[in-house]
Design a protein around this motif. Structure first.
Motif, PDB file in Angstrom:
ATOM      1  N   VAL A   1      32.233 -16.624  35.800  1.00 30.92           N
ATOM      2  CA  VAL A   1      32.381 -15.356  36.525  1.00 30.92           C
ATOM      3  C   VAL A   1      31.676 -14.217  35.782  1.00 30.92           C
ATOM      4  N   LEU A   2      31.773 -14.213  34.457  1.00 32.82           N
ATOM      5  CA  LEU A   2      31.092 -13.162  33.691  1.00 32.82           C
ATOM      6  C   LEU A   2      29.585 -13.254  33.907  1.00 32.82           C
ATOM      7  N   GLU A   3      29.071 -14.468  34.010  1.00 38.63           N
ATOM      8  CA  GLU A   3      27.642 -14.653  34.254  1.00 38.63           C
ATOM      9  C   GLU A   3      27.278 -14.113  35.641  1.00 38.63           C
ATOM     10  N   LYS A   4      28.112 -14.373  36.633  1.00 36.27           N
ATOM     11  CA  LYS A   4      27.823 -13.871  37.979  1.00 36.27           C
ATOM     12  C   LYS A   4      27.860 -12.353  38.019  1.00 36.27           C
ATOM     13  N   ILE A   5      28.789 -11.756  37.269  1.00 34.14           N
ATOM     14  CA  ILE A   5      28.864 -10.294  37.223  1.00 34.14           C
ATOM     15  C   ILE A   5      27.582  -9.742  36.580  1.00 34.14           C
ATOM     16  N   ARG A   6      27.081 -10.448  35.552  1.00 34.11           N
ATOM     17  CA  ARG A   6      25.835 -10.031  34.906  1.00 34.11           C
ATOM     18  C   ARG A   6      24.686 -10.047  35.916  1.00 34.11           C
ATOM     19  N   GLN A   7      24.667 -11.086  36.748  1.00 34.66           N
ATOM     20  CA  GLN A   7      23.614 -11.182  37.775  1.00 34.66           C
ATOM     21  C   GLN A   7      23.717 -10.030  38.786  1.00 34.66           C
ATOM     22  N   ILE A   8      24.957  -9.732  39.221  1.00 30.00           N
ATOM     23  CA  ILE A   8      25.157  -8.629  40.186  1.00 30.00           C
ATOM     24  C   ILE A   8      24.659  -7.321  39.581  1.00 30.00           C
ATOM     25  N   SER A   9      24.957  -7.123  38.289  1.00 32.08           N
ATOM     26  CA  SER A   9      24.521  -5.911  37.595  1.00 32.08           C
ATOM     27  C   SER A   9      22.995  -5.826  37.599  1.00 32.08           C
ATOM     28  N   GLU A  10      22.364  -6.956  37.262  1.00 33.06           N
ATOM     29  CA  GLU A  10      20.909  -6.999  37.184  1.00 33.06           C
ATOM     30  C   GLU A  10      20.273  -6.686  38.540  1.00 33.06           C
ATOM     31  N   GLU A  11      20.809  -7.348  39.577  1.00 30.50           N
ATOM     32  CA  GLU A  11      20.240  -7.161  40.915  1.00 30.50           C
ATOM     33  C   GLU A  11      20.420  -5.740  41.430  1.00 30.50           C
ATOM     34  N   SER A  12      21.569  -5.132  41.123  1.00 29.54           N
ATOM     35  CA  SER A  12      21.856  -3.799  41.666  1.00 29.54           C
ATOM     36  C   SER A  12      21.231  -2.696  40.821  1.00 29.54           C
TER      37      SER A  12
END
Lengths: 470, 470
Positions: A351-362
């Motif tokens: 989940v922390l990895e997915k949050i990192r991806q969301i941060s990167e994309e946004s």
């Protein structure tokens, strides 16, 4: 001459000194800790007793005026924000500690009594009140009941609902009832349903809470990691080893940067990827063994540095550093939005990895500071409200983070509630039928939806849209 | 040829082997563990899946036939007893352990899964399920949810409601819903309200429960006293010393006489007035200190003998002796009625004295065996059902005991529920308005009162009578 007859009626009930109604006086009540939406209430009244709350509620109920109970206004999901000219009942003047009974380990407080004051009131006798939200120096126990508040030490000791023994409340029609009170009560568990109902089922006017004896011993560990994933695995390993720490907190790089720029820096090394703050309490004799085991686990997960607090002063400084993480965000970002998802502990790295991806994309930075032990994440979405569209983007990112939590079998709130912030996200975790069942219960207590109206539940038919949209 | 069309309809749904309807087959379903009232059901059906429960319930709902869910039938308050030809849904064939997830510390079971089997299933990995009613070798987890069952170790670990993470249930109209499941869920706490609702709000068809890691260490103390009062004070002193034992049980003279005449005698001295069975668990290193402190407290309260279990076999023999106290009453009395009052721990000596007076005045012996640590009394009223009027007298004595508990600020049930036994005694602890509020909630889930009808609540207008009568 007051033109609003309802305001005049309220003044007649409580007196001119216990009511606010001028536009400039209402400014402070436009929002609570959720600052994305603001709107002034019709008036604010300050009752001083259960009977006065009952009188006010009866008056508003009869005149079909919607109303909202409010504690210290520290809530983070907008539960105390007016949506369409509600009257606010501020309970801050009902702030007495009514009764302490150490032999039976309980205390009776008014709803406006500040959380930390309860611990301070019984500390000299060796007791404390367990739920400790980071806002405990300001938030009220009435508000804690409304939100079923948690805190860093809820991993071992449970959240507010586990510490409430009874309550007196004023129902939506002004009726006064008592629930709970004895150690176990037959019939339906109304205390459970009231706790965490976010002010939609009644106004709590007196609360009986459990008081705990201070643990005999306590030790606190700070552990630094070069990889978030190592820290996440250490969390799982500690629990898997059969240890239930009193607290098990995690901060990532951005969060550490913020707390070190805040009011309580403790000198964490620069560029650190993650830290764990772990506290163990209980019988003094067993604690050193547990600390040794925790240190072993951390070493196995490539901890770069691990230290045990040398004294109470050092421990307190670590906690001050951690507990001011939210306000400290102000030091590194003009605005921030706190999220509050819950996940099964075993899904932490993913989940922390997915949050990192969301941060990167946004393109918005996300700091993570959270109760790792119970899987309660607090992603802090950093943004600048002055930039056009960025507030909306932050809200959207928050929703996306909650979707990730819901999708791994988690929840959209651990301790901050739904309020107005997460109304639509309720659709991530409930079917239409399940929401309908909850609304039926609301209708029992709050039949005409005057009590904190249009909170907590999605607008009708919003779920279908939410499901299509994602 | 079956003349009852409803029975025929049920057979068409579940098959002839999954239904009982002949008078001789229904005998075993005339009552549960509360034997004062008996009446045969219309039929008993044995569904094997959630879908089958749903189909049966839909059929009964559409035909307006009342029905009752039933687990092992060990309930002590008559919650599974038919009152007017209800159909019983026996859940004993839904007894699978569906899933165990040790990493996230949970297990998913069907409602007919036997309590003790859960602990047995995970014991080899070092885990257990905490709530341990004395009937745990037979009672089902579905029944535990219905009654919010407790047990000797609930002092430290909490009752069933503290160990339920989620459930699937069939509503009164046959609809299937899921509640809970994630670590924290927003909205109203429906799991709390369902747990302990005694089969009046829905039929639980799948339960997610918390699994705990075995404590590292455990020690058990047996302490004998010449005076009940000394034992009572020792209970308060142990808690006041800041120790939370895993279990803190008390038996009085009559109870000790019974267990020594039962199947698991351990050789308690003759004529003993009271004994305490105290268990401490947790980190191994701290346990000896706690045991020393407990022994000190007991000595201060004039303990005549105190011993620590030398090994697991001795501990197990003490627990077998204690846990069979109810059935052991059969050795000293033809019949007995178990009561289940709760009191604030500090009122223990006073309440035990009042129970002694009630016993003396009524001429019925009362044995006391109970969870002293959490103030949950189990007075066992000994009587002979063959003597005219003695059953009625025993029921009356039970009610008088509950009045004493209610009057000191306690409750009428700790873990056995209300069922049909204590319907009228609900008036001791709730006002008409409070009962009305609970009935409104029942109506949401159970609108036409077909699901376990006429249980849990007093008959209308009965409260006024009860209040005058006492």
């Amino acid at each position: 001459m007051i033109r609003d007859v309802i305001v005049q009626g309220l003044i007649d009930l409580v007196g001119r000194d216990a009511a606010l109604y001028r536009p400039e006086d209402l400014l402070a009540y436009e929002c609570d800790g959720y600052t994305v939406h603001k709107r002034a209430p019709r008036a604010v009244v300050f009752p001083t007793s259960t009977e006065e709350v009952s009188k006010i509620v009866k008056y508003l109920y009869e005149n079909e005026v919607p109303f909202i109970p409010r504690g210290a206004g520290t809530g983070l999901s907008g539960g105390a924000i007016p949506l369409s000219g509600e009257v606010i009942l501020s309970l801050v003047k009902m702030r007495k500690l009514i009764h302490v009974d150490l032999q039976n380990r309980l205390a009776v407080v008014q709803p406006g009594f500040v959380n930390l004051k309860l611990t301070n009131s019984v500390a000299s006798k060796g007791y404390y009140y367990a739920p400790d939200p980071s806002s405990q120096y300001a938030c009220t126990i009435g508000g804690n009941v409304a939100e079923n508040a948690g805190g860093a030490h809820c991993l071992k000791y449970g959240v507010t609902t586990n510490h409430i023994l009874g309550m007196q409340l004023v129902l939506a029609n002004g009726e006064i009832v008592e629930i709970g009170g004895a150690p176990d009560m037959p019939g339906y568990d109304l205390m459970g349903i009231l706790t965490g109902s976010e002010g939609t089922l009644g106004i709590v006017t007196e609360i009986t809470v459990r008081i705990l004896k201070n643990p005999e011993g306590k030790k606190t560990v700070l552990a630094y990691f070069d990889q978030v994933e190592d820290a996440s695995h250490a969390v799982s390993d500690i629990i898997a080893a059969g240890i239930v720490p009193a607290a098990l907190e995690m901060m990532d790089k951005t969060a550490i940067e913020a707390v070190e720029a805040g009011n309580f820096p403790v000198g964490h090394p620069k560029g650190l990827e993650a830290l764990l703050l772990i506290e163990v309490d209980g019988i003094a004799a067993g604690i050193d063994d547990q600390i040794d085991e925790i240190i072993e686990v951390c070493k196995h997960r490539k901890v770069t540095q691990v230290k045990v607090a040398e004294n109470d002063r050092e421990r307190a400084s670590w906690w001050a550093n951690r507990k001011t993480a939210f306000p400290a965000m102000g030091a590194i970002s003009p605005d921030y939005l706190v999220q509050d998802g819950v996940i099964p502990r075993s899904r932490l790295p993913e989940v922390l990895e997915k949050i990192r991806q969301i941060s990167e994309e946004s393109g918005l930075r996300i700091a993570n500071v959270f109760h790792a032990g119970d899987g309660n994440l607090h992603p802090l979405i950093l943004y600048d409200a002055r930039k056009p569209g960025e507030t909306e983007l932050a809200v959207k990112v928050g929703s996306a983070v909650l979707k990730v939590c819901a999708d791994v079998g988690g929840s959209i709130t651990g301790e901050h509630g739904v309020g107005i912030e997460k109304q639509n996200e309720m659709c991530f975790v409930f079917t239409e039928e399940e929401l309908e069942a909850q609304l039926c219960i609301r209708d029992v207590f709050n039949p005409n939806n005057l009590l904190n109206p249009d909170k907590l539940f999605p607008k009708p038919s919003r779920c279908a849209e939410m499901r299509v949209a994602r």
